[in-house]
Design an enzyme around this catalytic site. Structure first.
Site, PDB file in Angstrom:
ATOM      1  N   PHE A   1       0.815  -1.214   0.000  1.00  0.00           N
ATOM      2  CA  PHE A   1       0.000   0.000   0.000  1.00  0.00           C
ATOM      3  C   PHE A   1       0.848   1.263   0.000  1.00  0.00           C
ATOM      4  CE2 PHE A   1      -3.280  -2.918   2.023  1.00  0.00           C
ATOM      5  CZ  PHE A   1      -3.864  -3.193   0.791  1.00  0.00           C
ATOM      6  N   ASP A   2       2.073   1.193   0.513  1.00  0.00           N
ATOM      7  CA  ASP A   2       2.994   2.310   0.340  1.00  0.00           C
ATOM      8  C   ASP A   2       3.268   2.531  -1.148  1.00  0.00           C
ATOM      9  OD1 ASP A   2       3.677   3.572   2.754  1.00  0.00           O
ATOM     10  OD2 ASP A   2       4.968   1.918   3.347  1.00  0.00           O
ATOM     11  N   VAL A   3       3.545   1.450  -1.855  1.00  0.00           N
ATOM     12  CA  VAL A   3       3.819   1.555  -3.290  1.00  0.00           C
ATOM     13  C   VAL A   3       2.581   2.044  -4.030  1.00  0.00           C
ATOM     14  CG1 VAL A   3       4.432   0.247  -5.360  1.00  0.00           C
ATOM     15  CG2 VAL A   3       5.622  -0.207  -3.207  1.00  0.00           C
TER      16      VAL A   3
END
Length: 379
Positions: A166-168
């Site tokens: 989810f960071d990406v």
């Protein structure tokens, strides 16, 4: 040839992963990215092992193409330099806690006063409302969003994804938002604020599972590697290792049965449509496995792909790069030159007229501080 974002100046006040990943993609596409770090540097500089020449490979993987300046925003002179950078920038991106930059005169309202055309992108964990004080780490979001409830064996514990997915995803959403805002500014002359949060990125990224709940009132559950709506769409054992078989429509299933030497199975009433196959997966699976066990995963891969059936062996990372090489995708490029040259993963987008570039290696802390300070002090 210049990249598509040539001439765009990005003031990068982000750290860790989502923001630096976004600004790296923009740097690849030609933007001038100035990475503003605290005196101790980005946290990922210390996230090791693994390392290359004593430098964290985590940091190296998301910071190419940038120039670094170390600024202690608690010091008046450094805070003034940061504000001047924000005044000159086309884009400012930050992932402090909501309001964290306000006390330095670097919040959106202050920056917009000095630079009305600024595209000011903020990445948070849970937005700027009631979730503003909750720290935003990917693992937390994987848990809170429900992703972990979908990952793992049905009778086992929930698992995190192998990467900070989810960071990406939020980094990609930030780039999309920034580019849209730049297009709007080009048309109107007005900048704006772009807000991205990890939980919203997660919920939209859960796609069919999100829709199952939002549109159907269904709460999905862990199914291991099985798909709730398609079969076969999972790993199946071969003579040596498992092979992912993704025969997602009736035509692909018919081709699969033909290659496996069981063409009559495609005509059985239990298996004619995808809905039939999904409902009767426990009866169909052993028929497929009996044939798949007669050859290795790589042998079946070559035969099935040639017939138009999606499939693939389950590789380790080195095998993934090897497959990309086989497909002539040239997955590894070199950024920088000489002693500073670093192998890195190729940018995922190819442009026919404005190619990406890999000129600058990931910077050392404050590597460009003197030249940036001089530039900021020039009238």
């Amino acid at each position: 040839m210049k990249g598509p974002l040539d001439g765009v100046l990005v003031a990068d006040f982000s750290r860790i992963l989502a923001g630096p990943y976004a600004t790296m993609l923009m740097a690849d596409m030609g933007a001038e990215v100035i990475k503003v770090e605290g005196p101790r540097g980005d946290d990922t500089r210390t996230w090791m092992p693994p390392v290359r020449d004593g430098v964290s490979t985590y940091y190296l993987g998301i910071n190419r193409g940038k120039r670094s300046i170390a600024l202690d925003l608690r010091q008046d002179e450094d805070a003034r330099a940061a504000r001047e950078l924000a005044r000159r920038a086309d884009v400012l991106i930050e992932n402090f806690r909501p309001g964290g930059l306000d006390r330095f005169g670097l919040g959106y309202d202050d920056v917009r006063q000095a630079n009305p055309g600024i595209v000011y992108a903020s990445i948070t964990g849970f937005g700027t409302g009631a979730g503003r004080d909750v720290p935003g780490y990917d693992l937390m979001v994987q848990a809170i969003s429900g992703l972990m409830s979908l990952t793992g064996d049905p009778d086992g514990p929930p698992y995190r994804a192998g990467i900070s997915v989810f960071d990406v995803m939020a980094g990609n959403h930030a780039v999309i938002g920034i580019l849209a805002a730049l297009r709007h500014r080009e048309a109107t002359g007005h900048g704006q604020r772009v807000e991205v949060n990890l939980l919203s990125s997660a919920l939209t990224g859960l796609v069919n599972h999100s829709s199952a709940y939002a549109a159907g009132g269904v709460v999905p559950y862990r199914m291991g590697n099985a798909h709730p709506s398609v079969f076969p769409y999972e790993p199946l054992p071969t003579k040596d290792t498992d092979l992912i078989v993704s025969a997602a429509n009736d035509g692909q299933f018919r081709k699969l049965c033909g290659v496996l030497g069981i063409p009559d199975v495609a005509d059985e009433p239990r298996f004619v449509t995808n809905a039939d196959r999904t409902a009767n997966r426990e009866e169909l699976r052993p028929l497929l496995v009996a044939r798949l066990r007669t050859r290795t995963a790589v042998e079946w891969f070559d035969l099935l792909v040639a017939a138009g059936v999606p499939c693939g062996p389950i590789n380790t990372i080195d095998g993934g790069f090897a497959m990309a090489e086989r497909f002539e995708l040239d997955p590894i490029v070199t950024v920088g030159e000489g002693d500073r040259a670093v192998p890195t993963t190729r940018h995922p987008i190819r442009f026919s007229q404005t190619p990406v570039s890999y000129a600058l290696p990931p910077p050392e802390l404050d590597e460009h501080g003197d030249e940036i300070r001089k530039w900021l002090n020039d009238a």
